[in-house]
Scaffold this motif. Structure first.
Motif, PDB file in Angstrom:
ATOM      1  N   LEU A   2      -4.992   0.950  -0.304  1.00  0.00           N
ATOM      2  CA  LEU A   2      -4.628  -0.535  -0.651  1.00  0.00           C
ATOM      3  C   LEU A   2      -4.439  -0.618  -2.022  1.00  0.00           C
ATOM      4  CD1 LEU A   2      -7.348  -1.883   1.969  1.00  0.00           C
ATOM      5  CD2 LEU A   2      -5.076  -1.721   2.309  1.00  0.00           C
ATOM      6  N   GLU A  31      -5.462  -3.109  -6.917  1.00  0.00           N
ATOM      7  CA  GLU A  31      -4.495  -3.699  -7.823  1.00  0.00           C
ATOM      8  C   GLU A  31      -3.646  -2.910  -8.813  1.00  0.00           C
ATOM      9  OE1 GLU A  31      -6.267  -7.316  -9.229  1.00  0.00           O
ATOM     10  OE2 GLU A  31      -7.070  -7.923  -7.263  1.00  0.00           O
ATOM     11  N   ASN A  52       0.793  -1.059   0.062  1.00  0.00           N
ATOM     12  CA  ASN A  52      -0.016   0.036   0.195  1.00  0.00           C
ATOM     13  C   ASN A  52       0.824   1.257   0.097  1.00  0.00           C
ATOM     14  OD1 ASN A  52       0.569   0.660   2.621  1.00  0.00           O
ATOM     15  ND2 ASN A  52      -0.751  -0.688   3.369  1.00  0.00           N
ATOM     16  N   ASN A  63      -8.275  -4.401  -2.533  1.00  0.00           N
ATOM     17  CA  ASN A  63      -6.933  -3.924  -3.063  1.00  0.00           C
ATOM     18  C   ASN A  63      -7.460  -3.423  -4.561  1.00  0.00           C
ATOM     19  OD1 ASN A  63      -4.521  -4.279  -1.321  1.00  0.00           O
ATOM     20  ND2 ASN A  63      -4.913  -6.614  -1.716  1.00  0.00           N
ATOM     21  N   ASN A 109      -2.219  -3.478  -3.167  1.00  0.00           N
ATOM     22  CA  ASN A 109      -1.742  -5.108  -3.395  1.00  0.00           C
ATOM     23  C   ASN A 109      -1.196  -5.600  -1.892  1.00  0.00           C
ATOM     24  OD1 ASN A 109      -1.666  -5.528  -6.491  1.00  0.00           O
ATOM     25  ND2 ASN A 109      -0.504  -3.641  -6.626  1.00  0.00           N
ATOM     26  N   SER A 110      -1.880  -5.207  -1.006  1.00  0.00           N
ATOM     27  CA  SER A 110      -1.835  -5.760   0.513  1.00  0.00           C
ATOM     28  C   SER A 110      -2.083  -7.072   0.559  1.00  0.00           C
ATOM     29  CB  SER A 110      -2.165  -4.657   1.438  1.00  0.00           C
ATOM     30  OG  SER A 110      -1.709  -3.480   1.214  1.00  0.00           O
TER      31      SER A 110
END
Length: 446
Positions: free
Chosen positions: A236, A275, A161, A273, A238-239
């Motif tokens: 957020l 993404e 993130n 996410n 790709n957490s």
């Protein structure tokens, strides 16, 4: 310059003699060059030759003078973007605080900062970590917990993130203005997994999904002081959402029950996410910041009207806002380092918690124990519930040293009083198994 004399080609070029050709010594007399063999260039000729050579070199684009230090960048009287490539959460929060403190409270001095932290949990200024965070799990994973200097709820940071911070004047503060800018930048990009919107709380969420849920993408926290304000959030991208959920989940059976009437609880939401890559997010938001707060946006009404009448609006581009990148070799001054150390201090992280009680139940020994925690997270008292039997009298006796330690608090200076640390509490309980259980339940230390 190429010339032909008979069948001989002479290649003329500027050098340390006026004519330096591809001729042999035998040709000197033929072409009358004997007198030039011992020619020495005068200083004036040297100066002119160098000027001429310089004029023939292709010109490089003029370089924008870069800001020499973090301090001078923070003091600039114009919009600035700061990108930290450091991953130390204590340093990044300290740098954010430093940039905010150095910024003059003028509308043209808006700031935008980005940073990505290594895994950590960050709670709000007025929150209770024993309620918000699974402290035993954090300690077992060696993940630090920080308390920031702004309000808001608890968030988990990791490499998936990006944290952003928008700084402006107090009069320009809005819970919604900057997050709307972020949402518009991503939606207009058109390549995000979700369409985003801003909730009534000022959070960034997905537009309602087929399952009927608006997933939270970013929460916000705020600080207003000395004519200035900042609004920061965690995006957020790709957490690890599975780990995020575990770090913020407490069970009454393992972590006990925390009760208080003062601390601010986080609002739990389903998260997702979006993404996209970190650099892509920074670029999108930076461009939106430039268009909104660059020089074009700062024209007064008369200038804007004049440009409109002359049809020049399409030709007026926002000035390229300077970006200051903070790297490992960037000089970090003492003020920032001092703030980072203050953020690490137990008295700030835990001792700043409002008064509360923390109750645990142990089914194996049929006991309940409630700790009463006062100001500065000092243990003021405890209550022990046990059935009346001879076996439980031994357990009750194992808490006698803890009772004595608490009674001694009044006789000691504040810094030496018994703090609510698992290992400290456990050290005063003589029953080994119950001692370990207490320390583990409080914060994962024994």
């Amino acid at each position: 310059m190429l010339r032909r004399l008979g069948d001989v080609k002479l290649i003329r070029r500027i050098s340390n003699v006026p004519f330096h050709d591809d001729l042999t010594a035998a040709d000197d007399d033929l072409f009358g060059l004997e007198d030039f063999k011992h020619y020495k260039e005068s200083p004036e000729m040297t100066r002119k030759r160098l000027q001429l050579e310089d004029s023939l070199q292709p010109r490089q684009p003029e370089q924008v003078k870069s800001t020499s230090s973090l301090e001078s960048a923070a003091l600039r009287k114009e919009p600035m973007i700061f990108i930290s490539k450091l991953t130390d959460p204590y340093l990044n929060l300290a740098i954010e605080d430093y940039v905010y403190n150095k910024m003059a409270p003028e509308p043209q001095n808006n700031r935008l900062m980005f940073y990505v932290n290594k895994p950590c949990v960050v709670i709000g200024k007025n929150q209770n970590p024993w309620k918000e965070v699974n402290l035993p799990l954090l300690n077992s994973l060696h993940i630090p917990m920080l308390r920031r200097r702004s309000g808001g709820g608890t968030v988990v940071h990791d490499s998936g993130n990006v944290n952003f911070s928008f700084m402006t004047t107090k009069s320009e503060f809005s819970r919604f203005k900057f997050v709307n800018l972020v949402v518009d930048a991503i939606n207009n990009w058109g390549k995000c997994k979700y369409q985003l919107e801003v909730s009534s709380r000022g959070d960034i969420t997905t537009v309602t999904q087929p399952d009927g849920i608006n997933y939270k993408i970013s929460g916000s926290a705020y600080k207003l002081s000395r004519g200035k304000s900042y609004h920061h959030g965690t995006m957020l991208l790709n957490s690890r959402l599975d780990i995020l959920g575990k770090l913020l989940s407490n069970s009454p059976e393992k972590n006990g029950i925390v009760s208080d009437t003062i601390s601010i609880d986080s609002v739990r939401s389903k998260v997702a996410n979006i993404e996209i890559q970190s650099d892509e997010f920074k670029a999108l938001v930076s461009e939106a910041f430039k268009q909104q707060y660059g020089v074009k946006a700062q024209l007064n009404k008369e200038e804007k009207l004049q440009n409109s009448l002359l049809g020049l609006e399409d030709f007026m581009e926002a000035k390229e806002v300077e970006i200051f990148t903070i790297e490992k070799n960037t000089e970090i001054n003492e003020e920032i380092l001092t703030t980072a150390e203050e953020l690490k201090n137990w008295n700030w992280k835990f001792g700043n918690t409002p008064k509360f009680t923390h109750q645990f139940t142990n089914d194996k020994y049929d006991l309940k124990v409630k700790f009463i925690i006062g100001k500065n997270a000092i243990v003021e008292d405890f209550e022990l519930e046990l059935p009346s039997s001879s076996s439980h009298s031994e357990i009750k006796a194992s808490f006698d040293f803890l009772r004595y330690a608490i009674d001694q608090n009044e006789l000691k200076p504040a810094e030496e009083r018994l703090k609510y640390k698992g290992s400290d509490i456990a050290g005063f309980i003589t029953h080994d198994e119950i001692s370990d259980w207490i320390g583990e339940s409080i914060d994962g230390t024994i």
